[in-house]
Design a protein around this motif. Structure first.
Motif, PDB file in Angstrom:
ATOM      1  N   LEU A 109      40.281  46.523  34.153  1.00 44.69           N
ATOM      2  CA  LEU A 109      39.695  46.799  35.470  1.00 44.69           C
ATOM      3  C   LEU A 109      39.774  45.580  36.381  1.00 44.69           C
ATOM      4  N   GLN A 110      39.523  44.400  35.836  1.00 44.47           N
ATOM      5  CA  GLN A 110      39.583  43.188  36.650  1.00 44.47           C
ATOM      6  C   GLN A 110      41.016  42.904  37.097  1.00 44.47           C
ATOM      7  N   ILE A 111      41.978  43.092  36.219  1.00 44.22           N
ATOM      8  CA  ILE A 111      43.382  42.890  36.593  1.00 44.22           C
ATOM      9  C   ILE A 111      43.795  43.918  37.645  1.00 44.22           C
ATOM     10  N   GLY A 112      43.354  45.158  37.472  1.00 38.49           N
ATOM     11  CA  GLY A 112      43.652  46.189  38.463  1.00 38.49           C
ATOM     12  C   GLY A 112      43.050  45.874  39.818  1.00 38.49           C
ATOM     13  N   ALA A 113      41.809  45.393  39.825  1.00 36.97           N
ATOM     14  CA  ALA A 113      41.168  45.011  41.090  1.00 36.97           C
ATOM     15  C   ALA A 113      41.897  43.836  41.730  1.00 36.97           C
ATOM     16  N   THR A 114      42.356  42.892  40.914  1.00 36.50           N
ATOM     17  CA  THR A 114      43.107  41.748  41.433  1.00 36.50           C
ATOM     18  C   THR A 114      44.403  42.199  42.089  1.00 36.50           C
ATOM     19  N   VAL A 115      45.117  43.108  41.450  1.00 34.21           N
ATOM     20  CA  VAL A 115      46.370  43.607  42.013  1.00 34.21           C
ATOM     21  C   VAL A 115      46.115  44.347  43.322  1.00 34.21           C
ATOM     22  N   ILE A 116      45.075  45.179  43.352  1.00 36.07           N
ATOM     23  CA  ILE A 116      44.764  45.937  44.570  1.00 36.07           C
ATOM     24  C   ILE A 116      44.403  45.011  45.722  1.00 36.07           C
ATOM     25  N   VAL A 117      43.559  44.022  45.468  1.00 38.10           N
ATOM     26  CA  VAL A 117      43.156  43.093  46.532  1.00 38.10           C
ATOM     27  C   VAL A 117      44.353  42.246  46.973  1.00 38.10           C
ATOM     28  N   THR A 118      45.238  41.879  46.055  1.00 36.18           N
ATOM     29  CA  THR A 118      46.429  41.111  46.414  1.00 36.18           C
ATOM     30  C   THR A 118      47.344  41.922  47.322  1.00 36.18           C
ATOM     31  N   VAL A 119      47.579  43.175  46.975  1.00 36.66           N
ATOM     32  CA  VAL A 119      48.436  44.036  47.797  1.00 36.66           C
ATOM     33  C   VAL A 119      47.792  44.287  49.164  1.00 36.66           C
ATOM     34  N   MET A 120      46.497  44.462  49.199  1.00 32.54           N
ATOM     35  CA  MET A 120      45.811  44.633  50.492  1.00 32.54           C
ATOM     36  C   MET A 120      45.974  43.388  51.358  1.00 32.54           C
ATOM     37  N   GLY A 121      45.982  42.210  50.720  1.00 31.89           N
ATOM     38  CA  GLY A 121      46.184  40.965  51.453  1.00 31.89           C
ATOM     39  C   GLY A 121      47.561  40.865  52.060  1.00 31.89           C
ATOM     40  N   TRP A 122      48.558  41.469  51.434  1.00 29.35           N
ATOM     41  CA  TRP A 122      49.909  41.456  51.985  1.00 29.35           C
ATOM     42  C   TRP A 122      49.958  42.212  53.309  1.00 29.35           C
ATOM     43  N   PHE A 123      49.248  43.329  53.365  1.00 29.67           N
ATOM     44  CA  PHE A 123      49.288  44.141  54.581  1.00 29.67           C
ATOM     45  C   PHE A 123      48.473  43.522  55.718  1.00 29.67           C
ATOM     46  N   GLU A 124      47.491  42.717  55.384  1.00 31.56           N
ATOM     47  CA  GLU A 124      46.666  42.080  56.410  1.00 31.56           C
ATOM     48  C   GLU A 124      47.258  40.761  56.903  1.00 31.56           C
ATOM     49  N   ALA A 125      48.238  40.211  56.173  1.00 32.03           N
ATOM     50  CA  ALA A 125      48.813  38.916  56.517  1.00 32.03           C
ATOM     51  C   ALA A 125      49.721  39.041  57.742  1.00 32.03           C
ATOM     52  N   GLY A 126      49.798  37.955  58.484  1.00 30.67           N
ATOM     53  CA  GLY A 126      50.633  37.933  59.677  1.00 30.67           C
ATOM     54  C   GLY A 126      52.082  37.584  59.390  1.00 30.67           C
ATOM     55  N   GLY A 127      52.359  36.990  58.254  1.00 28.21           N
ATOM     56  CA  GLY A 127      53.717  36.601  57.917  1.00 28.21           C
ATOM     57  C   GLY A 127      53.861  36.424  56.420  1.00 28.21           C
ATOM     58  N   VAL A 128      55.072  36.031  56.025  1.00 28.76           N
ATOM     59  CA  VAL A 128      55.366  35.887  54.595  1.00 28.76           C
ATOM     60  C   VAL A 128      54.575  34.721  53.996  1.00 28.76           C
TER      61      VAL A 128
END
Length: 187
Positions: A109-128
């Protein structure tokens, strides 16, 4: 101090079976297993600020909901293993299975939450570069820092749930007497 003559005389090693009214006791075991004392005792003392589902929900309510779902799953896995292999035969084995399932489940569950929050951070980021920095920070906080804590909480919760299930859903199995003398000593 007397040493046990048989291994089954050690505490928790005696054979157990499902209680006669297994569904009622299994439900009671799951509900009591989900009611982990640190959560149940702190909810009235420090009431949650937000009861609604979402990212702002109190973490204790999330953990309680996970426990309500995970305890019956753990009991189901123990029942399935008992049907297939005939093990675990004692309360100690049941508690150990819950510890294993609880630690592995909390890590997943913790690894899954980490992956989800990481992917959400990609969409909120302004650049690479900003996405890479957000990923690094998220993985360090949730993955490296949060994973050991999640496993400790999961194992502790699973210990409580395993003890509740082992003592509520199961009862000692009566010893089978060798009336005809056919069982004999097995090597």
């Amino acid at each position: 101090m007397r040493t046990p003559e048989r291994l089954s005389e050690l505490p928790g090693r005696g054979r157990v079976r499902w209680r006669d009214s297994a569904p009622m006791f299994a439900i009671l075991a799951c509900l009591s297993g989900a009611a982990w004392p640190p959560l149940v005792l702190t909810l009235p003392i420090w009431p949650p600020a937000n009861w609604r589902l979402g990212p702002e929900m109190d973490w204790r309510l999330i953990v309680l909901a996970v426990g309500l779902a995970a305890t019956p799953i753990g009991l189901y896995l123990v029942a399935r293993e008992r049907d297939r292999r005939g093990r675990p035969t004692g309360r100690l084995g049941i508690v150990w299975r819950f510890l294993l399932y609880g630690g592995a489940g909390a890590a997943a569950l913790q690894i899954g939450a980490t992956v989800i929050v990481t992917v959400m951070g990609w969409f909120e980021a302004g650049g690479v570069a900003q996405a890479a920095g957000a990923s690094e920070t998220t993985i360090l906080i949730y993955g490296v820092g949060g994973l050991p804590i999640a496993i400790l909480v999961g194992v502790s919760y699973a210990l409580w749930a395993g003890l509740c299930c082992a003592f509520i859903a199961f009862e000692p199995q009566p010893e089978v007497r060798d009336r005809l003398g056919l069982m004999g000593e097995q090597a």
